[in-house]
Design an enzyme around this catalytic site. Structure first.
Site, short mmCIF file in Angstrom:
data_model
loop_
_atom_site.label_atom_id
_atom_site.label_comp_id
_atom_site.label_asym_id
_atom_site.label_seq_id
_atom_site.Cartn_x
_atom_site.Cartn_y
_atom_site.Cartn_z
N SER A 1 42.66 43.17 42.90
CA SER A 1 42.53 41.89 43.98
C SER A 1 41.32 42.42 44.85
O SER A 1 41.23 43.19 45.54
CB SER A 1 43.79 41.72 44.70
N ASP B 1 44.69 56.06 44.72
CA ASP B 1 45.87 55.79 45.84
C ASP B 1 47.02 56.41 45.38
O ASP B 1 47.00 57.39 44.51
CB ASP B 1 45.86 54.18 45.80
N ALA C 1 39.24 45.97 48.48
CA ALA C 1 40.17 45.69 47.32
C ALA C 1 41.14 46.52 46.89
O ALA C 1 41.16 47.40 47.66
CB ALA C 1 39.06 45.60 45.82
N LYS C 2 41.93 46.26 45.84
CA LYS C 2 42.99 47.23 45.59
C LYS C 2 43.32 46.76 44.05
O LYS C 2 43.27 45.71 43.97
CB LYS C 2 44.02 47.16 46.57
N GLY C 3 43.69 47.98 43.36
CA GLY C 3 44.37 47.60 42.03
C GLY C 3 45.46 48.48 41.73
O GLY C 3 45.79 49.12 42.73
#
Ligand code: GLU
Length: 415
Positions: free
Chosen positions: A60, A146, A105-107
């Site tokens: 995202s 993360d 962003a993050k995935g």
């Protein structure tokens, strides 16, 4: 999943409060809240037993007004689109507050990495990288570790991405040092969290030496937060990891505990302490509570039982919105995640800059620049909180949202 929506709703509520306090228009609010691009991918992976399992992956990309998208990749069973979106949005505010030239962003992949072998994780990571490689890039979107991912995961991503685009160390941060990672990056989130905790302690008229600390989570973030608090003279009396929790009210020997964990042990292998219930760690009679594991651990149900004066969000969104209100009403000082754990992405910025310049910094320079950035972020947040008589979270969101809104306006993003 209900808890995931609560994290997204809670994050949006913080943005809405900032939009109101800054007097921004409704149109701007929409641009600030909506993710700019999202991708969902199916990831077929050949497992060691010969069967194929199809995992679900996400990225995202929330906002790139201030620079390329930036944020970690999480491997955890809770990962879904809403969860990833909330975490991506938090990255936008975190990079803005820390004033590093990135968006957010993050995935993630919905998987329990503890159930996969190294070979399976390697294949899963390569498949994920191949599926998103067209939307990431050194000037486009730079992933990092993360929860559930590590320097090793970043090495696999760099290798897979490089197989298409040529050697590109700046495509990810949090890499192994041998492959262009930065000294001090692994310790930076915990070091930064402890630093701002010490600043808040001093501002309240106390000193680290007079304070006791409990830390939930003894992974990369929790253990270095523990170490920095210990090095600053605070007494760390309790820590936990996924397998157990321990307490010694005379203080734990954090360097000894770190050695146990580096050698493959768990906190429960430390002998000079008593066992503690996981849940009881959150309501211990101690001055500083550092949730450094996962979101939604301090909720409306248990917030009233929290006895610590300082709650330092080293994890992302460990305090729910409802719990935050209860804590603030009870005059607790909650240091919000976008400030408390910004050290990771600040050091990621240094790693990215080193990769682009092909010039490595020594540890002293990384830590000096990290401390400066964290102090600046703390100073501006604290000054705003005092001036407007609001919580540190509200002040942090005001600063971050106004910086992103200003960048959107200057770009002429909305024509
Ligand atoms: N995953 C970390 C965070 O949530 C680091 C992100 C990064 O360095 O890009 O802040």
């Amino acid at each position: 999943m209900a808890q995931d929506n609560s994290m997204l709703d809670g994050t949006i509520a913080s943005v809405d409060a900032a939009v109101r306090s800054l007097g921004l228009e409704d149109d701007m609010r929409e641009v600030l809240v909506e993710p700019w691009r999202e991708i969902q991918v199916g990831l077929p992976v050949r497992m060691d037993d010969g069967n194929v399992r199809v995992f679900r992956g996400y990225r995202s990309q929330h906002n790139a007004a201030r620079g390329p998208y930036k944020g970690g990749i999480r491997y955890h069973p809770n990962v879904d689109l809403s969860h990833t979106r909330a975490l991506g949005m938090l990255m936008t505010w975190k990079t803005a507050l820390a004033d590093v030239p990135f968006g957010g962003a993050k995935g993630g992949v919905s998987v329990n990495p503890r159930e996969l072998s190294m070979g399976e994780l390697n294949r899963l990571t390569r498949r994920y990288t191949m599926s998103i490689h067209h939307v990431i890039g050194v000037n486009r979107d730079i992933p990092a570790p993360d929860l559930g991912t590590s320097a090793q995961t970043m090495a696999w991503i760099m290798d897979a991405y490089g197989s298409i685009n040529g050697h590109t160390p700046g495509i990810v941060t949090g890499k192994p040092i041998e492959l262009g990672g930065s000294l001090g990056r692994a310790e930076a989130p915990g070091r930064g969290a402890a630093m701002v905790a010490c600043r808040a302690i001093v501002d309240s008229g106390s000193s680290p030496e007079q304070n006791t600390v409990a830390i939930q989570g003894f992974g990369a973030v929790g253990s270095s937060a523990a170490r920095t608090m210990f090095d600053n003279g605070a007494k760390v009396i309790a820590v936990s990891d996924i397998d157990g929790a321990i307490i010694n009210t005379s203080g734990l020997d954090i360097p000894a505990l770190q050695r146990i964990v580096i050698e493959g042990g768990t906190v429960s292998d430390y002998t000079d302490a008593d066992a503690l219930n996981h849940e009881d760690l959150l309501s211990l009679d101690c001055d500083v509570l550092i949730p450094a594991a996962i979101e939604d651990v301090i909720t409306a149900q248990n917030a009233a039982g929290v006895r610590s004066k300082f709650i330092v969000e080293a994890a992302n969104r460990p305090v729910t919105s409802a719990a935050d209100e209860i804590l603030v009403d009870a005059n607790r000082i909650v240091i919000p995640d976008i400030l408390a754990n910004a050290g990771g992405v600040v050091a990621s910025y240094f790693e990215w800059a080193q990769n682009i310049q092909v010039f490595n910094w020594d540890l002293e320079r990384v830590n000096r620049e990290l401390d400066r950035k964290m102090n600046e972020a703390y100073d501006i947040t604290k000054a705003k909180a005092d001036r407007n008589d609001v919580s540190l979270r509200e002040a942090a969101f005001d600063v971050a949202v106004s910086r992103v809104a200003e960048a959107i306006k200057l770009r002429g993003y909305v024509g």
